[in-house]
Design a protein around this motif. Structure first.
Motif, mmCIF file in Angstrom:
data_model
loop_
_atom_site.group_PDB
_atom_site.id
_atom_site.type_symbol
_atom_site.label_atom_id
_atom_site.label_comp_id
_atom_site.label_asym_id
_atom_site.label_seq_id
_atom_site.Cartn_x
_atom_site.Cartn_y
_atom_site.Cartn_z
ATOM 1 N N ASP A 12 10.312 -28.193 -38.703
ATOM 2 C CA ASP A 12 8.894 -28.345 -38.989
ATOM 3 C C ASP A 12 8.717 -29.443 -40.036
ATOM 4 O O ASP A 12 9.614 -29.698 -40.850
ATOM 5 N N ARG B 279 9.757 -29.485 -32.820
ATOM 6 C CA ARG B 279 8.339 -29.631 -33.112
ATOM 7 C C ARG B 279 7.961 -31.117 -33.151
ATOM 8 O O ARG B 279 8.772 -31.954 -33.560
ATOM 9 N N ASP C 93 -0.226 -24.036 -34.649
ATOM 10 C CA ASP C 93 1.020 -23.879 -35.404
ATOM 11 C C ASP C 93 2.172 -23.508 -34.477
ATOM 12 O O ASP C 93 2.006 -22.765 -33.505
ATOM 13 N N ASP C 94 3.345 -24.054 -34.799
ATOM 14 C CA ASP C 94 4.571 -23.771 -34.041
ATOM 15 C C ASP C 94 4.403 -24.102 -32.560
ATOM 16 O O ASP C 94 4.845 -23.352 -31.668
ATOM 17 N N ARG D 285 -4.507 -28.837 -31.730
ATOM 18 C CA ARG D 285 -3.245 -28.476 -32.361
ATOM 19 C C ARG D 285 -3.183 -26.975 -32.585
ATOM 20 O O ARG D 285 -4.207 -26.288 -32.614
#
Length: 214
Positions: free
Chosen positions: A70, A36, A24-25, A22
């Motif tokens: 998000d 997302r 972020d973003d 994973r």
């Protein structure tokens, strides 16, 4: 598209080099880089894609409190929603009927400070008085029934208003479409209420006319 593809490559390369699953973003769509993956853990789909919306129900109207692409914790929106209510109506609500997810320490202390009853069982030991226990059970049951309409709002929006069939590509266009869906839902609810009042008034006039004729 070239800029999005470059950022997507950078993310994939970083996860490969650092042995991570994973980042972020994370970009999952070249045409919609703002979308997302949101892990929900549902039986049909473990991961969902799209905007996450937190709403409140005030006098039957659904109001958007938070809209984000998000993932976010819904419990953090309660205090902002209550303050928005106070700005609109000039006073704090008597009670907030919310899911157990909203019953964290901060929200409980906030509601206690402003004399707001937050639905759900109290923390700590149960009172020894049988009458107090009975009263609290009745209040919890009434609060649970009061939460039923908001539980079905998203289902109503998806079945009747196409809330799950938004095909706009841009982020701003999608957010506008979502807001318009809830606006139409509120307008239709008010229209139904007006028609019920009109039909009731018409029936009264008909009865009065028949009584006068007889």
């Amino acid at each position: 598209y070239l800029l999005v593809a470059h950022e997507c490559y950078r993310q994939q390369d970083w996860m490969y080099r650092h042995h991570e699953d994973r980042i972020d973003d994370r970009i999952v769509s070249l045409s919609q880089p703002h979308v997302r993956p949101i892990v929900r853990g549902k039986a049909r789909a473990r991961v969902e894609f799209g905007a996450k919306v937190a709403i409140s129900l005030v006098n039957g109207d659904a109001l958007i409190e938070e809209l984000s692409w998000d993932n976010f914790n819904e419990g953090t929106t309660l205090q902002t929603s209550v303050e928005t209510y106070r700005r609109h109506y000039g006073f704090y609500p008597e009670a907030v009927l919310a899911d157990t997810l909203y019953r964290n320490r901060k929200n409980l202390n906030y509601c206690k400070l402003h004399h707001i009853r937050l639905s759900g069982p109290r923390l700590g030991r149960k009172p020894k008085d049988k009458q107090v226990q009975k009263t609290e059970r009745q209040t919890d049951r009434r609060d649970f029934k009061g939460r039923i309409p908001i539980e079905g709002k998203f289902g109503e929006g998806k079945r009747r208003f196409g809330l799950n069939r938004i095909r706009t590509m841009l982020r701003e266009s999608s957010e506008t479409a979502i807001a318009l869906k809830f606006l139409v839902m509120n307008l239709e609810r008010r229209l139904r209420a007006s028609l019920r009042f009109f039909c009731f008034f018409r029936n009264i006039r008909s009865l009065f006319f028949v009584h006068s004729m007889t």
